[in-house]
Design a protein around this motif. Structure first.
Motif, PDB file in Angstrom:
ATOM      1  N   VAL A   1      -9.947   0.032  -3.498  1.00  0.00           N
ATOM      2  CA  VAL A   1      -8.495  -0.131  -3.605  1.00  0.00           C
ATOM      3  C   VAL A   1      -8.097   0.264  -5.023  1.00  0.00           C
ATOM      4  O   VAL A   1      -8.588  -0.309  -5.993  1.00  0.00           O
ATOM      5  CB  VAL A   1      -8.057  -1.587  -3.315  1.00  0.00           C
ATOM      6  CG1 VAL A   1      -6.548  -1.736  -3.494  1.00  0.00           C
ATOM      7  CG2 VAL A   1      -8.485  -2.029  -1.924  1.00  0.00           C
TER       8      VAL A   1
ATOM      9  N   THR B   1       0.833  -1.194   0.000  1.00  0.00           N
ATOM     10  CA  THR B   1       0.000   0.000   0.000  1.00  0.00           C
ATOM     11  C   THR B   1       0.873   1.251   0.000  1.00  0.00           C
ATOM     12  O   THR B   1       2.103   1.158   0.132  1.00  0.00           O
ATOM     13  CB  THR B   1      -0.895   0.036   1.249  1.00  0.00           C
ATOM     14  OG1 THR B   1      -0.068   0.251   2.401  1.00  0.00           O
ATOM     15  CG2 THR B   1      -1.686  -1.260   1.408  1.00  0.00           C
TER      16      THR B   1
ATOM     17  N   THR C   1      -7.279   2.977   0.036  1.00  0.00           N
ATOM     18  CA  THR C   1      -5.968   2.365  -0.177  1.00  0.00           C
ATOM     19  C   THR C   1      -5.544   2.421  -1.643  1.00  0.00           C
ATOM     20  O   THR C   1      -6.340   2.182  -2.535  1.00  0.00           O
ATOM     21  CB  THR C   1      -6.026   0.882   0.269  1.00  0.00           C
ATOM     22  OG1 THR C   1      -6.386   0.845   1.647  1.00  0.00           O
ATOM     23  CG2 THR C   1      -4.697   0.178   0.061  1.00  0.00           C
TER      24      THR C   1
END
Length: 153
Positions: free
Chosen positions: A68, A17, A90
């Protein structure tokens, strides 16, 4: 190149990440995930897409989605992108293109007659068990969160 379809199991991956933490497909199990692939931090279309998802995050979360984003940019670039645009989700630093390749979105592109390898802007909605529910290949960057919501209404 991989050609994934709705109903397929999402390919496993391992990446990091923006905060340097590892993230795998298994970590996403148990919740629906909007896994969106975009070419580059801080470019006009990618910024519009990220801002749309940021602005719609609460509504998407109420429907059970987590967000994400994935691009080949570095963790540092992602941290700066998040800070500059107040992103609340993220981002994965896919610097070796392995996640993009697993999802079939790393491909030859062309601009002004020049060919190069890059990310095909694509969004995969993955269910809680890891199966692909929806694939968006024609992403409306400015209204992407609404495009996703509309597909589920």
């Amino acid at each position: 190149m991989t050609h994934l379809q709705e109903g397929d199991m999402a390919p496993d991956f391992r990446s990091t990440t923006q905060d340097g933490m590892p993230l795998t497909l298994a970590d996403l199990r148990g919740q629906r995930t909007i896994l969106y692939f975009y070419p580059k931090d801080n470019t006009s279309g990618c910024t519009l897409e990220a801002q749309s998802l940021r602005d719609g995050r609460e509504e998407l979360a109420r429907m059970g989605f987590r967000i994400v984003g994935v691009s080949p940019d570095s963790e540092r670039s992602h941290r700066n992108f998040c800070a500059k645009h107040d992103l609340n989700f993220t981002l994965l630093a896919d610097t070796d293109h392995s996640v993009c390749e697993a999802y079939g979105v790393w491909a030859e592109k062309s601009m002004y007659g020049r060919k190069y390898m890059g990310v095909l802007r694509t969004t995969f909605v993955i269910d809680a068990e890891g199966r692909i529910e929806r694939i968006f290949t024609k992403v409306d960057t400015k209204n992407h969160y609404r495009q996703i919501l509309d597909a589920y209404e």
